[in-house]
Scaffold this motif. Structure first.
Motif, mmCIF file in Angstrom:
data_model
loop_
_atom_site.group_PDB
_atom_site.id
_atom_site.type_symbol
_atom_site.label_atom_id
_atom_site.label_comp_id
_atom_site.label_asym_id
_atom_site.label_seq_id
_atom_site.Cartn_x
_atom_site.Cartn_y
_atom_site.Cartn_z
ATOM 1 N N GLY A 189 0.785 -1.275 -0.018
ATOM 2 C CA GLY A 189 -0.035 -0.205 -0.102
ATOM 3 C C GLY A 189 0.890 1.177 0.033
ATOM 4 N N GLU A 190 0.175 2.536 -0.029
ATOM 5 C CA GLU A 190 0.778 3.649 0.015
ATOM 6 C C GLU A 190 0.593 4.197 1.425
ATOM 7 O OE1 GLU A 190 0.921 4.976 -4.420
ATOM 8 O OE2 GLU A 190 -0.465 5.996 -3.202
ATOM 9 N N VAL A 191 1.657 5.225 1.858
ATOM 10 C CA VAL A 191 1.489 5.877 3.139
ATOM 11 C C VAL A 191 2.026 7.185 2.683
ATOM 12 C CG1 VAL A 191 2.546 6.272 5.423
ATOM 13 C CG2 VAL A 191 2.354 3.848 4.474
ATOM 14 N N SER A 192 0.972 8.086 3.012
ATOM 15 C CA SER A 192 1.186 9.707 2.761
ATOM 16 C C SER A 192 1.566 10.165 4.417
ATOM 17 C CB SER A 192 -0.136 10.468 2.359
ATOM 18 O OG SER A 192 0.341 11.727 2.367
ATOM 19 N N LEU A 193 2.830 10.808 4.227
ATOM 20 C CA LEU A 193 3.477 11.081 5.563
ATOM 21 C C LEU A 193 3.606 12.664 5.168
ATOM 22 C CD1 LEU A 193 5.047 10.622 8.146
ATOM 23 C CD2 LEU A 193 6.863 10.102 6.792
ATOM 24 N N THR A 194 3.252 13.506 6.481
ATOM 25 C CA THR A 194 3.453 14.779 6.580
ATOM 26 C C THR A 194 4.178 14.968 7.713
ATOM 27 O OG1 THR A 194 1.193 15.404 5.469
ATOM 28 C CG2 THR A 194 2.248 17.167 6.666
ATOM 29 N N ARG A 240 -9.205 3.270 5.405
ATOM 30 C CA ARG A 240 -7.924 3.984 5.269
ATOM 31 C C ARG A 240 -7.556 4.305 7.003
ATOM 32 N NH1 ARG A 240 -7.914 10.125 3.241
ATOM 33 N NH2 ARG A 240 -7.916 10.973 5.100
ATOM 34 N N ILE A 241 -6.349 4.516 7.135
ATOM 35 C CA ILE A 241 -5.840 4.578 8.328
ATOM 36 C C ILE A 241 -5.122 6.060 8.551
ATOM 37 C CG2 ILE A 241 -4.341 4.004 10.450
ATOM 38 C CD1 ILE A 241 -4.901 0.979 9.257
ATOM 39 N N GLU A 242 -5.580 6.833 9.561
ATOM 40 C CA GLU A 242 -4.844 8.102 9.728
ATOM 41 C C GLU A 242 -4.470 8.394 11.072
ATOM 42 O OE1 GLU A 242 -5.969 12.768 9.108
ATOM 43 O OE2 GLU A 242 -6.630 11.526 7.666
ATOM 44 N N GLN A 277 7.146 18.865 4.859
ATOM 45 C CA GLN A 277 6.717 18.179 3.542
ATOM 46 C C GLN A 277 5.778 17.210 3.395
ATOM 47 O OE1 GLN A 277 10.512 16.458 2.015
ATOM 48 N NE2 GLN A 277 11.207 16.140 4.264
ATOM 49 N N THR A 278 5.171 16.754 2.588
ATOM 50 C CA THR A 278 4.248 15.747 2.499
ATOM 51 C C THR A 278 4.931 14.620 1.231
ATOM 52 O OG1 THR A 278 2.381 17.029 2.827
ATOM 53 C CG2 THR A 278 1.847 14.848 1.903
ATOM 54 N N LEU A 279 5.054 13.309 1.559
ATOM 55 C CA LEU A 279 5.606 12.425 0.961
ATOM 56 C C LEU A 279 4.725 11.331 0.464
ATOM 57 C CD1 LEU A 279 8.999 12.351 2.814
ATOM 58 C CD2 LEU A 279 8.738 13.381 0.801
ATOM 59 N N THR A 280 4.716 10.752 -0.548
ATOM 60 C CA THR A 280 3.852 9.375 -0.729
ATOM 61 C C THR A 280 5.131 8.232 -0.783
ATOM 62 O OG1 THR A 280 2.183 10.657 -1.760
ATOM 63 C CG2 THR A 280 2.155 8.260 -2.292
ATOM 64 N N LEU A 281 4.960 7.420 -0.107
ATOM 65 C CA LEU A 281 5.804 6.576 0.272
ATOM 66 C C LEU A 281 5.205 4.859 0.116
ATOM 67 C CD1 LEU A 281 7.505 7.990 3.383
ATOM 68 C CD2 LEU A 281 8.148 7.931 0.982
ATOM 69 N N PRO A 282 6.000 3.914 -0.408
ATOM 70 C CA PRO A 282 5.495 2.461 -0.144
ATOM 71 C C PRO A 282 5.566 1.872 1.145
ATOM 72 C CG PRO A 282 7.761 2.584 -1.182
ATOM 73 C CD PRO A 282 7.310 4.150 -1.115
ATOM 74 N N ALA A 283 4.469 1.376 1.798
ATOM 75 C CA ALA A 283 4.458 0.703 3.007
ATOM 76 C C ALA A 283 5.322 -0.528 2.936
ATOM 77 C CB ALA A 283 3.149 0.434 3.380
ATOM 78 N N ILE A 325 1.899 13.344 10.552
ATOM 79 C CA ILE A 325 0.683 12.882 10.187
ATOM 80 C C ILE A 325 0.753 11.660 9.127
ATOM 81 C CG2 ILE A 325 -1.790 12.899 9.401
ATOM 82 C CD1 ILE A 325 -1.656 15.794 10.823
ATOM 83 N N CYS A 326 0.297 10.464 9.158
ATOM 84 C CA CYS A 326 0.153 9.600 8.215
ATOM 85 C C CYS A 326 -1.141 9.198 7.887
ATOM 86 C CB CYS A 326 1.297 8.363 8.425
ATOM 87 S SG CYS A 326 0.762 6.912 9.402
ATOM 88 N N ARG A 327 -1.196 8.728 6.418
ATOM 89 C CA ARG A 327 -2.309 8.322 5.841
ATOM 90 C C ARG A 327 -1.865 6.960 5.348
ATOM 91 N NH1 ARG A 327 -2.344 13.349 5.218
ATOM 92 N NH2 ARG A 327 -3.764 14.745 6.311
ATOM 93 N N ILE A 328 -2.551 5.914 5.733
ATOM 94 C CA ILE A 328 -2.236 4.659 5.090
ATOM 95 C C ILE A 328 -3.437 4.059 4.517
ATOM 96 C CG2 ILE A 328 -1.565 1.950 5.799
ATOM 97 C CD1 ILE A 328 -0.798 3.249 8.567
#
Length: 115
Positions: free
Chosen positions: A14-19, A67-69, A23-29, A56-59
């Motif tokens: 999945g993807e993790v959006s990390l702020t 979705r997990i935040e 900065q906000t990054l979209t990273l592979p889980a 803050i991360c959104r998985i």
């Protein structure tokens, strides 16, 4: 290397959006447990030593069923080849989101859900 964590991890696609740090990054889980999530990054995306920094991360993963935040802090960085595995510890997460993780772990480990 001996595992020191209290909660076992399971692999997660999945993807993790990390702020974090402005900065906000979209990273592979990489993996997930009830205590946190692991993400893979290129060498120095997060800069020097971000340990302890809160963000803050959104998985997002179709395997989780939702979705997990959560608020997270950077626990550790570990080198894996040309990448870094970043361990993010959940600082604040809802009971419903924790249940999504518990259900996913049970499915991955072949344990029936509690009634």
């Amino acid at each position: 290397m001996k595992e020191r964590r209290r909660a076992s991890r399971v692999r997660l696609q999945g993807e993790v959006s990390l702020t974090l740090g402005g900065q906000t990054l979209t990273l592979p889980a990489a993996d997930i447990s009830v205590s946190g999530v692991g993400v893979l990054i290129d060498a120095n995306i997060l800069g020097g030593k971000p340990s302890g920094e809160v963000g803050i991360c959104r998985i997002e993963s179709p395997d989780l069923g939702g979705r997990i935040e959560a608020y997270v802090s950077v626990m550790r960085l570990r080198r894996i080849g040309n990448l870094r595995l970043v361990g993010l510890r959940f600082e604040s997460i809802s009971d419903e989101e924790l249940e999504l993780i518990h259900d996913y772990k049970r499915k991955r480990q072949g344990v029936p859900a509690a009634s």
